[in-house]
Design a protein around this motif. Structure first.
Motif, PDB file in Angstrom:
ATOM      1  N   SER A 307       0.840  -1.202   0.000  1.00  0.00           N
ATOM      2  CA  SER A 307       0.000   0.000   0.000  1.00  0.00           C
ATOM      3  C   SER A 307       0.872   1.249   0.000  1.00  0.00           C
ATOM      4  O   SER A 307       1.775   1.390   0.824  1.00  0.00           O
ATOM      5  N   GLN A 308       0.645   2.119  -0.954  1.00  0.00           N
ATOM      6  CA  GLN A 308       1.416   3.344  -1.053  1.00  0.00           C
ATOM      7  C   GLN A 308       0.760   4.438  -0.219  1.00  0.00           C
ATOM      8  O   GLN A 308      -0.386   4.810  -0.452  1.00  0.00           O
ATOM      9  N   GLN A 309       1.507   4.926   0.763  1.00  0.00           N
ATOM     10  CA  GLN A 309       0.974   5.958   1.629  1.00  0.00           C
ATOM     11  C   GLN A 309       0.984   7.309   0.911  1.00  0.00           C
ATOM     12  O   GLN A 309       1.753   7.532  -0.022  1.00  0.00           O
ATOM     13  N   SER A 310       0.142   8.211   1.367  1.00  0.00           N
ATOM     14  CA  SER A 310       0.031   9.537   0.754  1.00  0.00           C
ATOM     15  C   SER A 310      -0.341  10.552   1.823  1.00  0.00           C
ATOM     16  O   SER A 310      -1.237  10.318   2.623  1.00  0.00           O
ATOM     17  N   TYR A 311       0.358  11.670   1.818  1.00  0.00           N
ATOM     18  CA  TYR A 311       0.047  12.720   2.787  1.00  0.00           C
ATOM     19  C   TYR A 311      -1.312  13.347   2.492  1.00  0.00           C
ATOM     20  O   TYR A 311      -2.051  13.713   3.408  1.00  0.00           O
ATOM     21  N   ALA A 312      -1.650  13.461   1.209  1.00  0.00           N
ATOM     22  CA  ALA A 312      -2.968  13.994   0.861  1.00  0.00           C
ATOM     23  C   ALA A 312      -4.065  13.057   1.356  1.00  0.00           C
ATOM     24  O   ALA A 312      -5.077  13.503   1.922  1.00  0.00           O
ATOM     25  N   MET A 313      -3.869  11.738   1.158  1.00  0.00           N
ATOM     26  CA  MET A 313      -4.847  10.768   1.632  1.00  0.00           C
ATOM     27  C   MET A 313      -4.960  10.796   3.150  1.00  0.00           C
ATOM     28  O   MET A 313      -6.051  10.621   3.710  1.00  0.00           O
ATOM     29  N   ASP A 314      -3.852  11.008   3.833  1.00  0.00           N
ATOM     30  CA  ASP A 314      -3.889  11.095   5.297  1.00  0.00           C
ATOM     31  C   ASP A 314      -4.768  12.251   5.738  1.00  0.00           C
ATOM     32  O   ASP A 314      -5.595  12.118   6.647  1.00  0.00           O
ATOM     33  N   LEU A 402      -5.683  22.022  -3.506  1.00  0.00           N
ATOM     34  CA  LEU A 402      -5.356  21.306  -4.735  1.00  0.00           C
ATOM     35  C   LEU A 402      -4.179  20.355  -4.568  1.00  0.00           C
ATOM     36  O   LEU A 402      -4.057  19.385  -5.308  1.00  0.00           O
ATOM     37  N   ALA A 403      -3.294  20.636  -3.636  1.00  0.00           N
ATOM     38  CA  ALA A 403      -2.146  19.760  -3.388  1.00  0.00           C
ATOM     39  C   ALA A 403      -1.732  19.921  -1.938  1.00  0.00           C
ATOM     40  O   ALA A 403      -1.798  21.024  -1.381  1.00  0.00           O
ATOM     41  N   LEU A 404      -1.306  18.804  -1.345  1.00  0.00           N
ATOM     42  CA  LEU A 404      -0.869  18.818   0.045  1.00  0.00           C
ATOM     43  C   LEU A 404       0.259  17.798   0.200  1.00  0.00           C
ATOM     44  O   LEU A 404       0.053  16.614   0.005  1.00  0.00           O
ATOM     45  N   VAL A 405       1.437  18.295   0.499  1.00  0.00           N
ATOM     46  CA  VAL A 405       2.612  17.440   0.667  1.00  0.00           C
ATOM     47  C   VAL A 405       3.129  17.632   2.087  1.00  0.00           C
ATOM     48  O   VAL A 405       3.478  18.751   2.474  1.00  0.00           O
ATOM     49  N   GLY A 406       3.169  16.532   2.850  1.00  0.00           N
ATOM     50  CA  GLY A 406       3.577  16.629   4.246  1.00  0.00           C
ATOM     51  C   GLY A 406       4.977  16.135   4.514  1.00  0.00           C
ATOM     52  O   GLY A 406       5.376  15.976   5.670  1.00  0.00           O
ATOM     53  N   GLY A 407       5.752  15.885   3.467  1.00  0.00           N
ATOM     54  CA  GLY A 407       7.115  15.396   3.620  1.00  0.00           C
ATOM     55  C   GLY A 407       7.585  14.807   2.311  1.00  0.00           C
ATOM     56  O   GLY A 407       6.893  14.857   1.293  1.00  0.00           O
ATOM     57  N   ASP A 409       8.357  11.542   1.625  1.00  0.00           N
ATOM     58  CA  ASP A 409       7.785  10.240   1.276  1.00  0.00           C
ATOM     59  C   ASP A 409       6.979   9.726   2.455  1.00  0.00           C
ATOM     60  O   ASP A 409       7.528   9.471   3.521  1.00  0.00           O
ATOM     61  N   ALA A 410       5.684   9.536   2.243  1.00  0.00           N
ATOM     62  CA  ALA A 410       4.802   9.096   3.330  1.00  0.00           C
ATOM     63  C   ALA A 410       5.064   7.654   3.732  1.00  0.00           C
ATOM     64  O   ALA A 410       4.696   7.246   4.828  1.00  0.00           O
ATOM     65  N   ASN A 411       5.697   6.861   2.845  1.00  0.00           N
ATOM     66  CA  ASN A 411       6.031   5.487   3.213  1.00  0.00           C
ATOM     67  C   ASN A 411       7.239   5.442   4.144  1.00  0.00           C
ATOM     68  O   ASN A 411       7.428   4.465   4.863  1.00  0.00           O
ATOM     69  N   GLU A 412       8.047   6.482   4.130  1.00  0.00           N
ATOM     70  CA  GLU A 412       9.241   6.531   4.969  1.00  0.00           C
ATOM     71  C   GLU A 412       8.992   7.281   6.274  1.00  0.00           C
ATOM     72  O   GLU A 412       9.643   7.016   7.279  1.00  0.00           O
ATOM     73  N   SER A 413       8.072   8.206   6.249  1.00  0.00           N
ATOM     74  CA  SER A 413       7.708   8.954   7.457  1.00  0.00           C
ATOM     75  C   SER A 413       6.254   9.365   7.350  1.00  0.00           C
ATOM     76  O   SER A 413       5.873  10.084   6.430  1.00  0.00           O
ATOM     77  N   GLN A 414       5.434   8.909   8.281  1.00  0.00           N
ATOM     78  CA  GLN A 414       4.004   9.184   8.219  1.00  0.00           C
ATOM     79  C   GLN A 414       3.622  10.484   8.923  1.00  0.00           C
ATOM     80  O   GLN A 414       2.446  10.836   8.964  1.00  0.00           O
ATOM     81  N   PHE A 415       4.592  11.190   9.480  1.00  0.00           N
ATOM     82  CA  PHE A 415       4.311  12.464  10.133  1.00  0.00           C
ATOM     83  C   PHE A 415       3.957  13.493   9.066  1.00  0.00           C
ATOM     84  O   PHE A 415       4.767  13.824   8.197  1.00  0.00           O
ATOM     85  N   ASN A 416       2.725  13.995   9.103  1.00  0.00           N
ATOM     86  CA  ASN A 416       2.225  14.911   8.075  1.00  0.00           C
ATOM     87  C   ASN A 416       2.554  16.346   8.463  1.00  0.00           C
ATOM     88  O   ASN A 416       1.807  17.005   9.181  1.00  0.00           O
ATOM     89  N   ARG A 417       3.661  16.842   7.955  1.00  0.00           N
ATOM     90  CA  ARG A 417       4.140  18.169   8.333  1.00  0.00           C
ATOM     91  C   ARG A 417       3.253  19.284   7.819  1.00  0.00           C
ATOM     92  O   ARG A 417       3.290  20.394   8.345  1.00  0.00           O
ATOM     93  N   ALA A 418       2.453  19.022   6.818  1.00  0.00           N
ATOM     94  CA  ALA A 418       1.576  20.062   6.264  1.00  0.00           C
ATOM     95  C   ALA A 418       0.523  20.503   7.266  1.00  0.00           C
ATOM     96  O   ALA A 418       0.169  21.686   7.332  1.00  0.00           O
ATOM     97  N   ILE A 419       0.030  19.549   8.071  1.00  0.00           N
ATOM     98  CA  ILE A 419      -1.044  19.898   9.000  1.00  0.00           C
ATOM     99  C   ILE A 419      -0.669  19.677  10.455  1.00  0.00           C
ATOM    100  O   ILE A 419      -1.294  20.227  11.349  1.00  0.00           O
ATOM    101  N   GLN A 420       0.371  18.857  10.710  1.00  0.00           N
ATOM    102  CA  GLN A 420       0.715  18.531  12.090  1.00  0.00           C
ATOM    103  C   GLN A 420       1.914  19.311  12.618  1.00  0.00           C
ATOM    104  O   GLN A 420       2.011  19.533  13.821  1.00  0.00           O
ATOM    105  N   ALA A 421       2.827  19.695  11.737  1.00  0.00           N
ATOM    106  CA  ALA A 421       4.057  20.357  12.193  1.00  0.00           C
ATOM    107  C   ALA A 421       3.800  21.825  12.503  1.00  0.00           C
ATOM    108  O   ALA A 421       3.193  22.545  11.702  1.00  0.00           O
ATOM    109  N   LYS A 422       4.252  22.261  13.646  1.00  0.00           N
ATOM    110  CA  LYS A 422       4.219  23.668  14.013  1.00  0.00           C
ATOM    111  C   LYS A 422       5.661  24.163  14.023  1.00  0.00           C
ATOM    112  O   LYS A 422       6.462  23.748  14.849  1.00  0.00           O
ATOM    113  N   ARG A 423       5.979  25.059  13.092  1.00  0.00           N
ATOM    114  CA  ARG A 423       7.341  25.553  12.980  1.00  0.00           C
ATOM    115  C   ARG A 423       7.354  27.072  13.030  1.00  0.00           C
ATOM    116  O   ARG A 423       6.397  27.736  12.632  1.00  0.00           O
TER     117      ARG A 423
END
Length: 798
Positions: A307-314, A402-407, A409-423
């Motif tokens: 199964s290919q993980q996806s930050y958008a799908m997350d 239209l696009a959401l990238v959280g890192g 590769d979602a298969n290598e790291s499931q932490f979704n930086r687009a919505i979860q990371a506070k920087r």
């Protein structure tokens, strides 16, 4: 004679015993036995004994079966046959173009009508599982007899019909059953048969077969022919060849042992067995079977099986957990139309990774690279520590993401930086500081000092004295210069003018929530936010101060294509139209001649605006920008904050990703036009120092100028410059004599606003000695006095 002989055969002194009449209840319940005995009574002894020996247990068996039928019939009623048509299946996720981007919820199943399945597959599954399916009822007695004989020979063979298998699978009758539990197995088999009779009475044969092929297990937790065909052969069941159909039918006998991902040799062997049975059942010819055996089997390649993980799908899954009821999630079977454009999603992922790979190849790069992490053995990898990034792309006029990238590769790291990371956001927050000041009356052309911050000048800052990123200071400049050049000292003074409470209110309405702490260092973005929040906030600038709530799910439909849910556009006025327009004009200059001028150098020539952001020691690199149609925020940094590279500015690391994405978006039809505005402008005379309406004193001081100002932020007619009050002029005695009589209690003179291109008005004297305005002290921006001391965080640089 006969009568006399009969009497002599009876014992003397005894009369024959009267025959007992049968119990009526016995006759009612055991009439088959009575009937058997009555029929055989007049037969010869050998025949009578044989028939009664065989008939009695047979009748007893019928009684037993009747009893079982009644008991298990009542038990089977508890099972709702509607569940056959409520099989959990995968919910399909589509992008806005109708392209499938993933499947979630339910089970690994996609229901396919029987008419849409290849004819060869129908023949194969019947030949393999239930050859007489269309000619027997719920139970195949011939099959039971054959299986009995085979098992006596030591060959294991089942006799369950397709209907029985369907009952067992739908209602999970084998759950918890272990080998050797004979009584439990018998109980389950009787219940299975009882339910099968109910199914056979309620559904047609085609309906039963359709439910069966969509229900049964095909290994790897795959349910149903639709999903099995898609996963194993990457095609629809209607496209299966004879060889593939036979292989699929062969898997059913041992789903986890005979699927081609587990053992291609075992799968081919079962395919050949199925082809032989099809020939025996006269479904195909031997020549067809031989040809099918020669056909090479091509299955999904190994690298695409997991199964290919996806930050958008997350992110979509998170939204659906809020929107959908628990039952909808469990049953699945829905079609979710999202706002994602898979074309842009792919470009965003590739553009981010491309830029970060370039960064990792720089000479002397001191950190772990992604390639080095990938080359580690699986057991030694751990969480990746290579440089990461995130991108969020939003449609301005709707809020559609239209696009959401959280890192990378979602298969290598499931932490979704687009919505979860506070920087830490750094200088990309400065536009909102200026926005708050413009709301309060400051003008882009108002002169602001770029000199060092003085002790006590900034309210609540105590001895805090932020520097500019270049370590230099300047003189007086228009407020717009401070944003174009990202001058820290000017931005802090402008924030001080607006006030912490006002700046926080503006940030909250823009979409940052309650994140901003009420400390002066917040003016320089020393606090944290997510890329999602930043992208949302920046949409107010091309939208004349209107913010649309970002969303990912646009529509949800059920299995029958009925619309269950739609997301309407939800706009609200986040700030004054005029203030947003003023900031947007400045940000356009940032993208052409300011800190984001690389937008043009990298080849994006369409109208655009934006702001870079870089935090202390190059830990976080940001760029947030927009065109007339789209707004995009990009962040680059490490999950554990540390220096990226020397010179790791937002313009160097984040902005190129933005440019690549916007170029593609423009080619795909998201055209970037002129950044028009509906703002209503007024032409008025202003003072460059105070930003208020000019007086005669402003003209004498040379600070008056004419400008077009948004009507909703224009100073009122009485909001006059307080730095340059109007000066009274001396007059002659003749002028005094010709003047009209003064009122008994004259009012003090008031300076009047100056209309466009008119000479300054002169105040008239009201007493013999002419009055002169007092000289104004040093003309510097107002500086608030400190009221408290608070610990401050280090300010970001840009």
């Amino acid at each position: 004679m006969a009568k006399r002989k009969q009497q002599t055969n009876q014992p003397r002194g005894k009369k024959p015993a009267p025959r007992k009449s049968a119990n009526p209840l016995s006759i009612l319940f055991f009439w088959p036995f009575h009937l058997l005995f009555a029929v055989t009574r007049g037969m010869s002894a050998p025949v009578r004994i044989l028939l009664r020996f065989l008939g009695t247990p047979a009748i007893a068996g019928l009684y037993f079966l009747t009893l079982l039928g009644v008991v298990y019939g009542f038990r089977s009623v508890r099972y709702d046959l509607n569940r056959i048509n409520q099989m959990p299946e995968r919910t399909i996720i589509l992008d806005r173009q109708g392209t499938e981007i993933g499947r979630i919820h339910g089970e690994k199943r996609s229901i396919v009508p029987l008419k849409d399945v290849a004819e060869d597959f129908r023949k194969a599954i019947l030949a393999r599982e239930d050859e007489r399916f269309y000619s027997h009822g719920a139970v195949d007695l011939i099959g039971i007899g054959r299986a009995f004989l085979k098992n006596l020979e030591g060959k294991r063979e089942g006799a369950s019909t397709i209907t029985q298998q369907l009952a067992s699978d739908v209602f999970q009758l084998k759950a918890g059953e272990k080998r050797g539990q004979l009584l439990r197995q018998l109980d389950r088999k009787f219940l299975e048969i009882a339910i099968a009779f109910r199914i056979n009475a309620a559904l047609s044969k085609d309906q039963i077969l359709e439910a069966y092929i969509n229900q049964i297990n095909w290994g790897r937790q795959i349910k149903g022919v639709g999903e099995a065909s898609r996963i194993y052969f990457e095609k629809h069941p209607a496209e299966l060849t004879l060889s593939e159909a036979a292989l699929m039918a062969g898997i059913v006998r041992g789903p986890d042992a005979y699927n081609p991902f587990r053992s291609m040799e075992a799968a081919e062997r079962e395919r050949n067995t199925t082809l032989a049975r099809m020939v025996a059942a006269r479904k195909i010819s031997q020549a067809q079977a031989d040809e099918a055996k020669k056909e090479p089997i091509t299955v999904r390649p190994a690298w695409r099986r997991d199964s290919q993980q996806s930050y958008a799908m997350d992110a979509i899954r998170r939204d659906l957990e809020i929107i959908l009821e628990k039952e909808n999630i469990q049953l699945g079977g829905l079609t979710i139309v999202t706002t994602i454009d898979q074309r842009l999603q792919k470009v965003a992922e590739e553009a981010l990774d491309k830029k970060l790979r370039e960064t990792e190849r720089l000479s002397g790069y001191p950190h772990q690279t992604r390639a080095a992490w990938q080359n580690l053995p699986l057991e030694k990898r751990g969480e990746p520590k290579y440089i990461q990034g995130s991108t969020v792309l939003i449609e301005n006029r709707t809020g559609a993401v239209l696009a959401l990238v959280g890192g990378r590769d979602a298969n290598e790291s499931q932490f979704n930086r687009a919505i979860q990371a506070k920087r830490q956001i750094g200088s990309i927050f400065k536009p909102f500081v200026y926005l708050a000041a413009f709301d309060k009356g400051l003008r882009p052309s108002t002169q602001i000092s770029d000199g060092p911050i003085q002790r006590g000048e900034i309210k609540g800052a105590a001895n805090w004295k932020p520097n500019n990123s270049d370590g230099k200071f300047g003189g007086m400049h228009p407020a717009s210069y401070g944003l174009i050049r990202s001058r820290n000292t000017m931005s802090v003074r402008i924030g001080n003018y607006a006030g912490l409470e006002k700046v926080k209110d503006v940030s909250r309405k823009a979409g940052f929530g309650m994140s901003m702490p009420e400390t002066p260092s917040s003016y320089l973005g020393s606090w944290e936010a997510s890329p999602w929040e930043v992208a949302r906030a920046y949409t107010i600038f091309p939208n004349d101060g209107v913010c649309y709530r970002p969303y990912l799910v646009s529509e949800i439909r059920d299995r029958n294509d009925n619309v269950l849910y739609t997301t309407p556009a939800l706009p609200y006025q986040a700030t004054n139209t005029g203030s947003a327009w003023s900031v947007s004009r400045i940000l356009q200059e940032v993208a052409t001649s300011g800190t984001a001028a690389a937008v043009r150098r990298l080849g994006f020539t369409k109208p655009a605006a934006g702001k870079t952001g870089t935090t202390n020691d190059f830990k976080d690199a940001w760029f947030a920008g927009y065109t007339s149609t789209l707004t995009c925020a990009v962040w680059v940094g490490f999950d554990t904050p540390k220096k990226t590279i020397s010179g790791g500015y937002g313009s160097a690391l984040a902005l190129p990703v933005w440019v690549d994405l916007m170029k593609t978006a423009d080619r795909l039809g998201y055209k970037a036009g002129d950044l028009h505005s509906n703002v209503n402008l007024q032409t008025i005379d202003l003072c460059r120092l105070s930003g208020k309406r000019a007086t005669s004193g402003c003209y004498e001081a040379g600070t008056a100028y004419t400008d077009q100002v948004p009507a909703d932020t224009a100073p009122s007619s009485n909001d006059l410059c307080t730095i340059h009050p109007a000066r009274a002029q001396p007059v002659s005695e003749d002028d005094i004599r010709s003047a009209p009589p003064a009122p008994s209690r004259p009012s003090p003179p008031r300076a009047q606003p100056i209309p466009d291109n008119r000479p300054p008005a002169r105040a008239q004297p009201v007493e013999e000695r002419p009055l002169r305005a007092q000289p104004v002290e040093e003309r510097r921006p107002l500086r608030a006095q400190p009221v408290e001391e608070r610990p401050l965080r280090a300010q970001p640089v840009d």
